[in-house]
Design a protein around this motif. Sequence first.
Motif, PDB file in Angstrom:
ATOM      1  N   LEU A  48      71.001 -32.240 -17.984  1.00 20.56           N
ATOM      2  CA  LEU A  48      72.046 -33.151 -17.522  1.00 20.56           C
ATOM      3  C   LEU A  48      71.444 -34.165 -16.558  1.00 20.56           C
ATOM      4  O   LEU A  48      70.474 -33.875 -15.862  1.00 20.56           O
ATOM      5  CB  LEU A  48      73.150 -32.359 -16.828  1.00 20.56           C
ATOM      6  N   LEU A  49      72.026 -35.351 -16.502  1.00 19.44           N
ATOM      7  CA  LEU A  49      71.525 -36.380 -15.596  1.00 19.44           C
ATOM      8  C   LEU A  49      71.703 -35.968 -14.134  1.00 19.44           C
ATOM      9  O   LEU A  49      70.920 -36.351 -13.266  1.00 19.44           O
ATOM     10  CB  LEU A  49      72.238 -37.710 -15.853  1.00 19.44           C
ATOM     11  N   SER A  50      72.744 -35.191 -13.856  1.00 20.07           N
ATOM     12  CA  SER A  50      72.949 -34.661 -12.506  1.00 20.07           C
ATOM     13  C   SER A  50      73.423 -33.223 -12.620  1.00 20.07           C
ATOM     14  O   SER A  50      74.115 -32.867 -13.581  1.00 20.07           O
ATOM     15  CB  SER A  50      73.971 -35.501 -11.730  1.00 20.07           C
ATOM     16  N   TYR A  51      73.049 -32.410 -11.658  1.00 18.42           N
ATOM     17  CA  TYR A  51      73.399 -30.990 -11.701  1.00 18.42           C
ATOM     18  C   TYR A  51      73.590 -30.469 -10.281  1.00 18.42           C
ATOM     19  O   TYR A  51      72.658 -30.478  -9.470  1.00 18.42           O
ATOM     20  CB  TYR A  51      72.303 -30.205 -12.416  1.00 18.42           C
ATOM     21  N   LYS A  52      74.831 -30.049 -10.008  1.00 21.74           N
ATOM     22  CA  LYS A  52      75.189 -29.522  -8.696  1.00 21.74           C
ATOM     23  C   LYS A  52      74.739 -30.490  -7.606  1.00 21.74           C
ATOM     24  O   LYS A  52      74.986 -31.687  -7.684  1.00 21.74           O
ATOM     25  CB  LYS A  52      74.606 -28.117  -8.517  1.00 21.74           C
ATOM     26  N   SER A  53      74.049 -30.004  -6.592  1.00 15.76           N
ATOM     27  CA  SER A  53      73.646 -30.871  -5.487  1.00 15.76           C
ATOM     28  C   SER A  53      72.166 -31.236  -5.551  1.00 15.76           C
ATOM     29  O   SER A  53      71.590 -31.736  -4.584  1.00 15.76           O
ATOM     30  CB  SER A  53      73.928 -30.186  -4.150  1.00 15.76           C
ATOM     31  N   ILE A  54      71.543 -30.981  -6.723  1.00 23.15           N
ATOM     32  CA  ILE A  54      70.112 -31.263  -6.850  1.00 23.15           C
ATOM     33  C   ILE A  54      69.862 -32.766  -6.726  1.00 23.15           C
ATOM     34  O   ILE A  54      70.525 -33.574  -7.384  1.00 23.15           O
ATOM     35  CB  ILE A  54      69.574 -30.744  -8.201  1.00 23.15           C
ATOM     36  N   ARG A  55      68.922 -33.136  -5.879  1.00 20.78           N
ATOM     37  CA  ARG A  55      68.520 -34.526  -5.722  1.00 20.78           C
ATOM     38  C   ARG A  55      67.100 -34.670  -6.255  1.00 20.78           C
ATOM     39  O   ARG A  55      66.155 -34.150  -5.682  1.00 20.78           O
ATOM     40  CB  ARG A  55      68.572 -34.947  -4.244  1.00 20.78           C
ATOM     41  N   ARG A  56      66.980 -35.335  -7.372  1.00 26.17           N
ATOM     42  CA  ARG A  56      65.662 -35.496  -7.971  1.00 26.17           C
ATOM     43  C   ARG A  56      64.949 -36.700  -7.346  1.00 26.17           C
ATOM     44  O   ARG A  56      65.571 -37.710  -7.039  1.00 26.17           O
ATOM     45  CB  ARG A  56      65.779 -35.697  -9.479  1.00 26.17           C
ATOM     46  N   PRO A  57      63.628 -36.605  -7.183  1.00 32.25           N
ATOM     47  CA  PRO A  57      62.875 -37.772  -6.716  1.00 32.25           C
ATOM     48  C   PRO A  57      62.891 -38.840  -7.798  1.00 32.25           C
ATOM     49  O   PRO A  57      63.356 -38.597  -8.910  1.00 32.25           O
ATOM     50  CB  PRO A  57      61.466 -37.211  -6.513  1.00 32.25           C
ATOM     51  N   LYS A  58      62.406 -40.015  -7.455  1.00 29.47           N
ATOM     52  CA  LYS A  58      62.379 -41.063  -8.470  1.00 29.47           C
ATOM     53  C   LYS A  58      61.499 -40.619  -9.629  1.00 29.47           C
ATOM     54  O   LYS A  58      60.539 -39.858  -9.440  1.00 29.47           O
ATOM     55  CB  LYS A  58      61.878 -42.377  -7.883  1.00 29.47           C
ATOM     56  N   PRO A  59      61.814 -41.062 -10.869  1.00 28.04           N
ATOM     57  CA  PRO A  59      61.059 -40.628 -12.044  1.00 28.04           C
ATOM     58  C   PRO A  59      59.556 -40.836 -11.891  1.00 28.04           C
ATOM     59  O   PRO A  59      59.102 -41.807 -11.285  1.00 28.04           O
ATOM     60  CB  PRO A  59      61.636 -41.501 -13.160  1.00 28.04           C
ATOM     61  N   PHE A  60      58.795 -39.880 -12.409  1.00 27.02           N
ATOM     62  CA  PHE A  60      57.336 -39.908 -12.420  1.00 27.02           C
ATOM     63  C   PHE A  60      56.755 -39.818 -11.005  1.00 27.02           C
ATOM     64  O   PHE A  60      55.749 -40.434 -10.682  1.00 27.02           O
ATOM     65  CB  PHE A  60      56.804 -41.159 -13.123  1.00 27.02           C
ATOM     66  N   SER A  61      57.403 -39.046 -10.149  1.00 28.23           N
ATOM     67  CA  SER A  61      56.860 -38.825  -8.812  1.00 28.23           C
ATOM     68  C   SER A  61      55.616 -37.946  -8.901  1.00 28.23           C
ATOM     69  O   SER A  61      55.462 -37.145  -9.836  1.00 28.23           O
ATOM     70  CB  SER A  61      57.899 -38.141  -7.923  1.00 28.23           C
ATOM     71  N   ALA A  62      54.742 -38.071  -7.933  1.00 26.40           N
ATOM     72  CA  ALA A  62      53.506 -37.289  -7.914  1.00 26.40           C
ATOM     73  C   ALA A  62      53.820 -35.799  -7.863  1.00 26.40           C
ATOM     74  O   ALA A  62      54.640 -35.356  -7.067  1.00 26.40           O
ATOM     75  CB  ALA A  62      52.660 -37.696  -6.713  1.00 26.40           C
ATOM     76  N   GLY A  63      53.192 -35.035  -8.736  1.00 26.71           N
ATOM     77  CA  GLY A  63      53.354 -33.592  -8.743  1.00 26.71           C
ATOM     78  C   GLY A  63      54.626 -33.097  -9.378  1.00 26.71           C
ATOM     79  O   GLY A  63      54.876 -31.888  -9.442  1.00 26.71           O
ATOM     80  N   ASN A  64      55.483 -34.002  -9.861  1.00 27.91           N
ATOM     81  CA  ASN A  64      56.747 -33.616 -10.478  1.00 27.91           C
ATOM     82  C   ASN A  64      56.686 -33.878 -11.976  1.00 27.91           C
ATOM     83  O   ASN A  64      55.960 -34.763 -12.432  1.00 27.91           O
ATOM     84  CB  ASN A  64      57.906 -34.413  -9.865  1.00 27.91           C
TER      85      ASN A  64
END
Length: 213
Positions: A48-64
């Motif tokens: 899903l594009l969003s899930y609960k309170s998860i805050r994803r870093p910007k796409p293609f972040s280092a180590g992600n």
Amino acid sequence: MLKNRVDPWGALNAVPDRGTLMGNRGILHNENNEVIRPWTHKGWVTCLLSYKSIRRPKPFSAGNYSELFFLDEATAFAAGHRPCTTCQRERSKQFKEAWIRANVGTAGAGQHIAMSEIDKVLHNERAQRGGGKRSYAATLSELPLGTMFSIDSAAYLVGRSGYHRWSFSGYGEPEKLADDATVSVLTPASIVSAFSAGFVPAALVTSGQHSHT
């Protein structure tokens, strides 16, 4: 512009159109946000594009992991992705049950099959060494709702009202195609079997196809 929009062949593209689902195949990018590998593991998921309170870093972040985006679930399935067991737990359960019923037999016979085993089957059906896409030939009339196939380098969806040409921005109006035509099927064979058993991509369950915007 990041190369993170997935087409039905499973290829990654740099386009401005937004997707309705996210997914990943592991860390595919380098420090310059360039895609340098087609996958790093066999558990290709759709999220899903969003899930609960998860805050994803910007796409293609280092180590992600490298965030990928899809027009819809039918496109994700065609590319060889399946629902995430975390953010799409119920959808993942439905898919797994349908996949086992269609490809193994009764639910009891496959109750001990792990998702990782299904991932191995899907990987063999979708991916070629070096990043190419596996496909197979079939007669158009044999394909169930939700399947994606290609003719003359164009991708199509088997929709409720006919065959719809795919694009990053949506689907075209239904087109007339010969039912006895031999086409190149993009959706992995075991997923097509699950579709034949009654499992249907999400957007087709409720509201039909997306249209061009």
